[in-house]
Scaffold this active site. Structure first.
Site, PDB file in Angstrom:
ATOM      1  N   GLN A  33      -4.872  -3.684  -2.241  1.00  0.00           N
ATOM      2  CA  GLN A  33      -4.422  -2.657  -3.191  1.00  0.00           C
ATOM      3  C   GLN A  33      -4.306  -3.198  -4.620  1.00  0.00           C
ATOM      4  OE1 GLN A  33      -4.098   0.535  -2.411  1.00  0.00           O
ATOM      5  NE2 GLN A  33      -4.194   0.407  -0.178  1.00  0.00           N
TER       6      GLN A  33
ATOM      7  N   SER B  72     -11.175  -4.865   0.587  1.00  0.00           N
ATOM      8  CA  SER B  72     -11.956  -3.775   1.177  1.00  0.00           C
ATOM      9  C   SER B  72     -12.569  -2.967   0.039  1.00  0.00           C
ATOM     10  CB  SER B  72     -11.020  -2.862   1.979  1.00  0.00           C
ATOM     11  OG  SER B  72     -11.544  -2.610   3.242  1.00  0.00           O
ATOM     12  N   ALA B  73     -13.900  -2.790   0.057  1.00  0.00           N
ATOM     13  CA  ALA B  73     -14.598  -2.188  -1.090  1.00  0.00           C
ATOM     14  C   ALA B  73     -14.213  -0.730  -1.359  1.00  0.00           C
ATOM     15  CB  ALA B  73     -16.106  -2.284  -0.873  1.00  0.00           C
ATOM     16  N   HIS B  74     -13.887   0.015  -0.298  1.00  0.00           N
ATOM     17  CA  HIS B  74     -13.658   1.456  -0.514  1.00  0.00           C
ATOM     18  C   HIS B  74     -12.346   1.759  -1.233  1.00  0.00           C
ATOM     19  CE1 HIS B  74     -10.713   2.414   2.822  1.00  0.00           C
ATOM     20  NE2 HIS B  74     -11.125   1.222   3.215  1.00  0.00           N
TER      21      HIS B  74
ATOM     22  N   ASN C 261       0.791  -1.227   0.000  1.00  0.00           N
ATOM     23  CA  ASN C 261       0.000   0.000   0.000  1.00  0.00           C
ATOM     24  C   ASN C 261       0.825   1.279   0.000  1.00  0.00           C
ATOM     25  OD1 ASN C 261       0.335  -1.374   2.637  1.00  0.00           O
ATOM     26  ND2 ASN C 261      -0.352   0.581   3.448  1.00  0.00           N
TER      27      ASN C 261
ATOM     28  N   THR D 109     -25.485  -8.745  11.777  1.00  0.00           N
ATOM     29  CA  THR D 109     -26.433  -8.479  10.689  1.00  0.00           C
ATOM     30  C   THR D 109     -25.692  -8.041   9.434  1.00  0.00           C
ATOM     31  OG1 THR D 109     -28.086  -7.844  12.313  1.00  0.00           O
ATOM     32  CG2 THR D 109     -28.440  -7.063  10.055  1.00  0.00           C
TER      33      THR D 109
ATOM     34  N   CYS E 177      -3.245   4.486   7.771  1.00  0.00           N
ATOM     35  CA  CYS E 177      -3.348   4.185   9.189  1.00  0.00           C
ATOM     36  C   CYS E 177      -2.198   4.757   9.990  1.00  0.00           C
ATOM     37  CB  CYS E 177      -3.398   2.683   9.394  1.00  0.00           C
ATOM     38  SG  CYS E 177      -4.621   1.956   8.341  1.00  0.00           S
TER      39      CYS E 177
HETATM   40  C1  LIG Z   1      -2.863  -3.274   2.211  1.00  0.00           C
HETATM   41  C2  LIG Z   1      -3.986  -2.932   3.128  1.00  0.00           C
HETATM   42  N1  LIG Z   1      -4.509  -3.882   3.895  1.00  0.00           N
HETATM   43  C3  LIG Z   1      -5.525  -3.633   4.727  1.00  0.00           C
HETATM   44  C4  LIG Z   1      -6.070  -2.373   4.832  1.00  0.00           C
HETATM   45  C5  LIG Z   1      -7.206  -2.132   5.778  1.00  0.00           C
HETATM   46  O1  LIG Z   1      -8.387  -1.823   5.109  1.00  0.00           O
HETATM   47  P1  LIG Z   1      -9.630  -1.244   5.910  1.00  0.00           P
HETATM   48  O2  LIG Z   1      -9.121  -0.028   6.629  1.00  0.00           O
HETATM   49  O3  LIG Z   1     -10.625  -0.916   4.863  1.00  0.00           O
HETATM   50  O4  LIG Z   1     -10.078  -2.286   6.854  1.00  0.00           O
HETATM   51  C6  LIG Z   1      -5.538  -1.332   4.061  1.00  0.00           C
HETATM   52  C7  LIG Z   1      -6.040   0.058   4.201  1.00  0.00           C
HETATM   53  O5  LIG Z   1      -5.332   1.024   4.006  1.00  0.00           O
HETATM   54  C8  LIG Z   1      -4.476  -1.621   3.171  1.00  0.00           C
HETATM   55  O6  LIG Z   1      -3.949  -0.678   2.393  1.00  0.00           O
END
Ligand SMILES: Cc1ncc(COP(=O)(O)O)c(C=O)c1O
Length: 381
Positions: free
Chosen positions: A178, A198-200, A150, A236, A321
């Site tokens: 990614q 992760s959808a977003h 990432n 749910t 993060c």
């Molecule tokens: C490589 C990777 N794994 C896991 C995640 C975690 O995703 P989420 O915050 O949508 O749970 C991210 C988010 O930046 C990511 O880039």
């Protein structure tokens, strides 16, 4: 002009995805576990989403477990598989450059008695295959290596890594967050046992993701409660989110992203030509097409991010993060950046809505910002 170049942190929800989701917020709001007709409607939407996703990822739909995102999926897979199979083997191998949602659960398992080993990477962020092979033995239960990093966008050779893992009888997980929409994910042909999304990250909604779990293997849940998702993930179902994720995934592989590489390369060419003393971090070839992670000699990356933000331009210093915590990136450390260079980096991640005009505006602004910040330091070019 507002410019968003932080698409690895999150992406803008595609309007077509929102349109698909909308009825499940308003008219069709039933609980998929209810047995009345509204529950049945919701359950049908859930089923269709699983079918669609299973087709795209080339995997059995019964192995798809919906979660709140990839952090939960990574936690579920790593803790759930390790705890359920600890009598068989007790070593876990992870790459040094995994996301914190892989590294933290693994650290927790270390406290529970598992042996954790970190696979080293080279200066491009590629797994050192020969060292990895040496680390693989009959005590290894699980190997977790991300498909794409990432921070620096490095693409790993997942097929080879999973093959080597299976040769020693261990299981393979990949955090593929990614990779979408840039790499085709083929779970069955790549011999992947577990995968997280992760959808977003691909123009879908926030707060929804999935764990692909080969249910041939025993897994313990991390959330106890209801019986949703075969008892593997209680709670749910987020039907609007799940419907949105399926639609976003479908669009991700229907639409070409070639213009992104052209835009990214154009941006880097201009930066290289017009801003002195900058370096690209990571692999210049085996890299997803939207990522530029750049070191700016003698300036704090954070200062650049803040100054650009005041001009309406959003970029990042690393992973979403860790960027609010003032600590150096473990990824840049792992690829060998010197201590004095660890805080001089900026991540630009392009997305499908970016235009050449926005890139020009960003480079023009960046030139001024870098010049101004460098006027306070020894490099004054
Ligand atoms: C490589 C990777 N794994 C896991 C995640 C975690 O995703 P989420 O915050 O949508 O749970 C991210 C988010 O930046 C990511 O880039």
């Amino acid at each position: 002009m507002q410019v968003y170049l932080d698409n690895s942190a999150t992406t803008k929800l595609d309007k077509r995805v929102l349109k698909k989701m909308y009825p499940y917020f308003s008219e069709n709001y039933g609980n998929a576990s209810s047995i009345h007709f509204m529950g049945e409607d919701a359950n049908k939407a859930l089923d269709e989403a699983k079918k669609e996703i299973g087709k795209i990822l080339n995997c059995g739909q019964k192995n798809i477990i919906f979660t709140s995102g990839a952090s939960e999926a990574n936690n579920l897979i790593i803790k759930g598989i390790a705890r359920a199979n600890k009598e068989k083997r007790n070593t876990i191998l992870v790459s040094e450059i995994e996301h914190s949602s892989v590294l933290a659960p693994v650290e927790q398992l270390g406290k529970e008695g598992f042996k954790i080993k970190y696979i080293p990477v080279d200066e491009n962020g590629q797994i050192k295959m020969s060292e990895f092979e040496k680390m693989l033995d009959e005590k290894v239960l699980l190997v977790s290596v991300m498909t794409v990093n990432n921070e620096i966008g490095t693409i790993q050779d997942i097929k080879t890594i999973s093959k080597l893992t299976h040769k020693k009888g261990a299981l393979f997980h990949t955090d593929a967050v990614q990779a979408v929409p840039y790499l085709k994910l083929d779970i069955n042909n790549s011999e992947i046992d577990f995968l997280s999304l992760s959808a977003h990250k691909f123009y879908g909604p926030k707060g929804v993701g999935l764990a692909y779990v080969n249910r041939k293997y025993k897994i313990f849940p991390i959330i106890d409660g209801g019986e949703q998702e075969y008892g593997i993930r209680s709670g749910t179902h987020n039907i609007p989110g799940i419907v949105g994720m399926a639609e976003a995934l479908k669009l991700a592989y229907k639409e070409k992203t070639t213009h992104l590489k052209e835009l990214r390369d154009y941006m880097w060419d201009r930066m290289k030509a017009e801003i002195p003393n900058i370096n690209l971090n990571g692999d210049s070839r085996s890299r997803i097409p939207n990522n530029l992670n750049v070191r700016f000699e003698s300036i704090e990356g954070e200062a650049i991010v803040i100054e650009l933000s005041t001009k309406g331009i959003c970029v990042g210093t690393g992973s979403a993060c860790s960027s609010k915590k003032l600590r150096a990136s473990h990824v840049l450390k792992a690829i060998g950046l010197k201590d004095e260079h660890l805080n001089s980096n900026v991540r630009f991640t392009l997305g499908k809505f970016n235009t050449k005009k926005e890139i020009d505006h960003t480079v023009d602004s960046l030139k001024k910002v870098v010049k101004r910040l460098r006027s306070f330091t020894s490099i004054k070019k």
